[in-house]
Design a protein around this motif. Sequence first.
Motif, PDB file in Angstrom:
ATOM      1  N   ILE A 215       5.438   1.685   5.891  1.00 45.68           N
ATOM      2  CA  ILE A 215       4.202   2.302   5.382  1.00 45.68           C
ATOM      3  C   ILE A 215       4.489   3.081   4.100  1.00 45.68           C
ATOM      4  N   ARG A 216       5.614   3.777   4.098  1.00 46.56           N
ATOM      5  CA  ARG A 216       5.966   4.571   2.909  1.00 46.56           C
ATOM      6  C   ARG A 216       6.088   3.678   1.690  1.00 46.56           C
ATOM      7  N   LYS A 217       6.754   2.536   1.892  1.00 47.71           N
ATOM      8  CA  LYS A 217       6.979   1.612   0.775  1.00 47.71           C
ATOM      9  C   LYS A 217       5.644   1.073   0.255  1.00 47.71           C
ATOM     10  N   ALA A 218       4.816   0.655   1.214  1.00 50.01           N
ATOM     11  CA  ALA A 218       3.519   0.090   0.811  1.00 50.01           C
ATOM     12  C   ALA A 218       2.630   1.162   0.187  1.00 50.01           C
ATOM     13  N   GLY A 219       2.751   2.397   0.699  1.00 45.19           N
ATOM     14  CA  GLY A 219       1.937   3.504   0.175  1.00 45.19           C
ATOM     15  C   GLY A 219       2.284   3.782  -1.280  1.00 45.19           C
ATOM     16  N   LYS A 220       3.584   3.715  -1.580  1.00 41.54           N
ATOM     17  CA  LYS A 220       4.035   3.947  -2.945  1.00 41.54           C
ATOM     18  C   LYS A 220       3.482   2.861  -3.869  1.00 41.54           C
ATOM     19  N   ALA A 221       3.604   1.613  -3.388  1.00 41.03           N
ATOM     20  CA  ALA A 221       3.102   0.485  -4.185  1.00 41.03           C
ATOM     21  C   ALA A 221       1.594   0.626  -4.388  1.00 41.03           C
ATOM     22  N   ALA A 262      -3.400  -7.368  -5.247  1.00 40.79           N
ATOM     23  CA  ALA A 262      -2.189  -6.602  -4.920  1.00 40.79           C
ATOM     24  C   ALA A 262      -2.557  -5.410  -4.045  1.00 40.79           C
ATOM     25  N   GLN A 263      -3.693  -4.791  -4.360  1.00 41.73           N
ATOM     26  CA  GLN A 263      -4.135  -3.639  -3.583  1.00 41.73           C
ATOM     27  C   GLN A 263      -4.502  -4.057  -2.161  1.00 41.73           C
ATOM     28  N   PHE A 264      -5.096  -5.265  -2.056  1.00 43.14           N
ATOM     29  CA  PHE A 264      -5.445  -5.795  -0.731  1.00 43.14           C
ATOM     30  C   PHE A 264      -4.174  -5.911   0.121  1.00 43.14           C
ATOM     31  N   HIS A 265      -3.111  -6.482  -0.470  1.00 43.45           N
ATOM     32  CA  HIS A 265      -1.869  -6.673   0.290  1.00 43.45           C
ATOM     33  C   HIS A 265      -1.232  -5.337   0.648  1.00 43.45           C
ATOM     34  N   ILE A 270      -0.147  -1.382   4.895  1.00 47.32           N
ATOM     35  CA  ILE A 270      -0.248  -0.017   5.430  1.00 47.32           C
ATOM     36  C   ILE A 270      -0.956  -0.046   6.776  1.00 47.32           C
ATOM     37  N   ARG A 271      -2.084  -0.764   6.826  1.00 43.24           N
ATOM     38  CA  ARG A 271      -2.854  -0.800   8.065  1.00 43.24           C
ATOM     39  C   ARG A 271      -2.084  -1.516   9.169  1.00 43.24           C
ATOM     40  N   ARG A 272      -1.448  -2.656   8.770  1.00 42.27           N
ATOM     41  CA  ARG A 272      -0.732  -3.456   9.770  1.00 42.27           C
ATOM     42  C   ARG A 272       0.361  -2.612  10.420  1.00 42.27           C
ATOM     43  N   SER A 273       1.141  -1.948   9.571  1.00 41.87           N
ATOM     44  CA  SER A 273       2.235  -1.145  10.121  1.00 41.87           C
ATOM     45  C   SER A 273       1.703   0.083  10.842  1.00 41.87           C
ATOM     46  N   GLY A 274       0.630   0.648  10.303  1.00 44.89           N
ATOM     47  CA  GLY A 274       0.072   1.848  10.918  1.00 44.89           C
ATOM     48  C   GLY A 274      -0.553   1.542  12.268  1.00 44.89           C
TER      49      GLY A 274
END
Length: 614
Positions: A215-221, A262-265, A270-274
């Motif tokens: 989530i952290r990685k995706a949040g940064k992206a 890119a934002q969709f992914h 984030i949602r998937r992992s969360g």
Amino acid sequence: MSNASQPKISLLQLVRAAWTPYKRMLPFLQPYWKQFAWAMLCGVSYAGVNGCIPLAAKYVGEHVFKSGATQAELLRAADANQGSHLTSTIILVCALIPITMITRSILSYLNSYYMMWVSLRALSDMRQQLFNHLVSQSLDFFNRSKAGQLISRVMNDTNNAQSALVMIASDVIKAPLSVIVGIAVLVRIDWKFSLTTLVLLPICMIPVLVFGKKIRKAGKAADNEAGIMSVILQESFAGIRMIKGFGREEYQIKLFRKSSEAQFHNSLKIRRSGDIVQPLIESVSALGVSLALLYVYTGQMSAVKFLALLAGLFLLYEPVKRISRIPLQLQRCITSATNIFNLLDIAPSIQDQPSARELIHVQGHIEFQGVSFSYVPDKKAVSNISFSIQSGCRYALVGASGAGKSTILSLLLRFYDPQEGRILFDGKDVLSLTQKSLRNHISLVSQDTFLFHDTIYENIRYGRLDASQSEVEEAAHLAFAHHFILEQPQGYNTIIGDKGCQLSGGQQQRLSIARAILKNAPILLLDEATSALDSESEHMIQSALERLAQNRTTIAIAHRLSTILKSDQIIVMEGGRIVEEGPHLQLLDQSMIYRKLYELQFLSHVPQEALGIS
Ligand code: ADP
């Protein structure tokens, strides 16, 4: 930061990394410490009340079921022995559960409300400070930055930091304390049962840690992409004329689609992992329940006690879930707060000296002494520039594009400071003056007129905010703008679109001249428009500029023949240097460079007879 550089980041490292931006956020919370303290108090009380619920449940259960007696037996006993006294005790005892729950809800609401209030206030202050800081940056900063990115910082990053701040602030005390109190209460009721069931609790942290990292990685992206999207939006709307002119709508749409995709992914990741964390915790909890049932079966526990323990376990679920969110919130907060503080840490490259004085009365004498300046190292934009302008004189700067004319104006305005030499105003070095007072004495009329999306009246008044209505109208008169303004649907109160695009180019220029007339500064810097206007507009602008230039020291980047003809002196520039200086006729007579430039830039557009010169 590359993701390869941080293969493993422990929770402790995360907390440490978070502390620095958090520490810097504390001053923003400080003015609201009272509300913050209330929020904390409510949070702590909430944890206490929450922990009491299983105890209350047990107490109520024991009274209601009276060690296994049936309700009918109880009522009979009530009739026979204590009568209405016992009934009212039972009612009071039964009320304990709703009272506890209502108190818990009120405390939870108050905790959230105060936290939200404090963080929204802090956000508003932080956003304001960031904006103040950005506006006070020097021009080189804006040359390097993308407007969209800055907008994203002010809007998205402050928002992210705020929402993360609220969540962490409300969870960081409330949730762990609720877990600690909850476990303590469970242990108090039955420690063996609690140990058996809670042995699985640490396992719950595994999905939290594993997916928290993703989530952290995706949040940064996602935060980075938000900046990119903001840039695309800002540039698309600001450059819509050019985009349409080149028929590049599809291209912009594609750019936006790519960013949106890119934002969709990122959001999906984030949602998937969360969202997977919660079911995993629930599955582990279900295992805990079956362990609990096994324990109950072997340990001969009463139903009341079991229900109380089960209620306690159930109440642990919410705070554990909240704790599991903290790493993600921390990461978002760190990223956004770091972005904000990185911007706040950039000191404006042009700053007033501590001993800087106000420029009060200006005669208008300007002097450049051996001034050199480069925007980028080893490439001088202007080199060893020296000239002196007596007050009230008119100078024209001429030269090919890139010769350094605009740089001279920028240096005069202290948009940049020279690396060599000095610039003097009435004999005072501009470095020893405050920027504000210096700029108060200069009017800049630029070829790219900027008008705000506001009324015509407010656009003119921008030149001097304390001007009266009659002064604004007088300035419009002098700039030959009054009549066309009255022809607008609401006269002076007509709102003009972004960049004044409901007005013609000539009308926009006259408004910007009116603004400069209103400012009434003793020094006028003029960057003439290169684009030709229709002859009537051109004539009115000429006349308006003529009025504006009266009794002022004027330096014009000249593109009009009339300007050079009326100038006292002409400075000819080439490759960042002054190559000639003198009045028009003298230069025409003596300078080959000037003659060539004159024929190329000024003469080619004008019929010979209109020149009035041979
Ligand atoms: P002019 O106004 O005569 O067209 P400028 O003063 O704008 O010339 O530019 C002088 C030189 O400085 C040119 O070589 C130009 O490329 C360079 N220059 C101008 N602005 C910048 C900038 N913001 N960053 C880097 N170089 C610049």
